[in-house]
Write a protein that holds these residues in place. Structure first.
Motif, PDB file in Angstrom:
ATOM      1  N   GLN A 171       0.830  -1.205   0.000  1.00 57.91           N
ATOM      2  CA  GLN A 171       0.000   0.000   0.000  1.00 57.91           C
ATOM      3  C   GLN A 171       0.866   1.257   0.000  1.00 57.91           C
TER       4      GLN A 171
ATOM      5  N   GLN B 127      -6.921   9.792  -5.345  1.00 57.02           N
ATOM      6  CA  GLN B 127      -8.148   8.979  -5.393  1.00 57.02           C
ATOM      7  C   GLN B 127      -8.074   7.828  -4.392  1.00 57.02           C
ATOM      8  N   GLU B 128      -6.901   7.206  -4.288  1.00 54.77           N
ATOM      9  CA  GLU B 128      -6.730   6.104  -3.342  1.00 54.77           C
ATOM     10  C   GLU B 128      -6.812   6.608  -1.895  1.00 54.77           C
TER      11      GLU B 128
ATOM     12  N   ARG C 209      -3.985   9.630  -9.160  1.00 57.62           N
ATOM     13  CA  ARG C 209      -4.344   8.276  -8.710  1.00 57.62           C
ATOM     14  C   ARG C 209      -4.121   8.134  -7.206  1.00 57.62           C
TER      15      ARG C 209
ATOM     16  N   LYS D  87     -10.312   7.108  -0.854  1.00 55.27           N
ATOM     17  CA  LYS D  87     -10.977   5.841  -0.529  1.00 55.27           C
ATOM     18  C   LYS D  87     -10.791   5.512   0.944  1.00 55.27           C
ATOM     19  N   ASP D  88      -9.562   5.697   1.434  1.00 53.21           N
ATOM     20  CA  ASP D  88      -9.294   5.414   2.843  1.00 53.21           C
ATOM     21  C   ASP D  88     -10.107   6.328   3.754  1.00 53.21           C
TER      22      ASP D  88
ATOM     23  N   ASP E 182       1.264   3.913  -3.126  1.00 55.28           N
ATOM     24  CA  ASP E 182       0.241   4.929  -2.832  1.00 55.28           C
ATOM     25  C   ASP E 182      -1.174   4.406  -3.067  1.00 55.28           C
ATOM     26  N   LEU E 183      -1.451   3.221  -2.551  1.00 54.89           N
ATOM     27  CA  LEU E 183      -2.765   2.609  -2.721  1.00 54.89           C
ATOM     28  C   LEU E 183      -3.585   2.747  -1.447  1.00 54.89           C
ATOM     29  N   SER E 184      -4.886   2.590  -1.577  1.00 52.21           N
ATOM     30  CA  SER E 184      -5.732   2.525  -0.384  1.00 52.21           C
ATOM     31  C   SER E 184      -5.572   1.141   0.241  1.00 52.21           C
TER      32      SER E 184
ATOM     33  N   THR F 235      -7.676  -1.333  -1.828  1.00 45.17           N
ATOM     34  CA  THR F 235      -7.097  -1.712  -3.119  1.00 45.17           C
ATOM     35  C   THR F 235      -5.941  -2.686  -2.922  1.00 45.17           C
ATOM     36  N   SER F 236      -5.077  -2.387  -1.959  1.00 48.07           N
ATOM     37  CA  SER F 236      -3.929  -3.250  -1.685  1.00 48.07           C
ATOM     38  C   SER F 236      -4.376  -4.667  -1.347  1.00 48.07           C
TER      39      SER F 236
END
Length: 199
Positions: free
Chosen positions: A34, A174-175, A171, A178-179, A38-40, A43-44
């Motif tokens: 994550q 956006q992630e 992006r 989401k968090d 740089d993911l939520s 998503t991870s």
């Protein structure tokens, strides 16, 4: 927010089930993944869990499935960044995961061509079977990932190189949102449950 929190609960539950015997290691891997891309959190865990589920179904141990899933999805994020893939990291992950099971057509959109009918491919699969003591399905999955990596030399590391570009910053935003939505949703879920029960 409630919908996203509910989705996260489902994703988290699947993730914990897929990697049930190595939950701490899986959680640590998901957090590292994550942060690296740089993911939520959702998503991870979804990317790692979906690919891991397929690999466990192929007979891989949970540890091996987690390691391979991390490789597949790190490549997916880099390829999505490098090619500006329309489906993003999730779409690239689906294409690569399908390629592991021999459905290689969708991987062509990522610039990956896997020719499974060649003598070289068959020899490589046999070698993997013999040296790693795996089934033919597992050997094909490993071989297909090796081919995908070998054909993606310029893409590997692209997200890290271009993380400050507008597209990747967008992006990342956006992630992050989401968090935030999940955090709000977690607070609201008890209220939503009462409303649903009332109806």
């Amino acid at each position: 927010a409630v919908k996203m929190a509910s989705d996260f609960e489902e994703t988290d539950s699947k993730f914990k089930t897929v990697f049930g015997s190595i939950q701490k290691e899986a959680e640590d891997t998901a957090k590292t993944f994550q942060k690296s891309f740089d993911l939520s959190g959702q998503t991870s865990k979804k990317l790692l869990g979906d690919t891991g589920d397929l690999l466990v179904g192929f007979g891989f141990t949970e540890k091996a499935a987690l390691d391979l899933s991390k490789q597949v999805n790190a490549l997916a994020v880099d390829l999505a960044s490098f090619t500006n893939f329309e489906g993003g990291a999730a779409g690239a992950s689906r294409a690569l995961t399908k390629a592991l099971v021999g459905e290689t057509e969708s991987a062509k959109a990522l610039g990956i061509v896997i020719r499974q009918g060649t003598s070289e491919y068959k020899a490589r699969v046999e070698q993997i079977q013999n040296t790693q003591n795996v089934t033919i399905l597992q050997a094909k999955a490993i071989a297909n990932l090796e081919i995908a990596v070998s054909q993606s030399g310029k893409a590997i590391g692209d997200y890290a190189r271009t993380s400050q570009n507008l597209a990747n910053q967008t992006r990342a935003l956006q992630e992050a949102l989401k968090d935030v939505a999940v955090e709000f949703g977690v607070i609201l879920i008890p209220i939503a449950i009462k409303v649903v029960e009332s109806f």
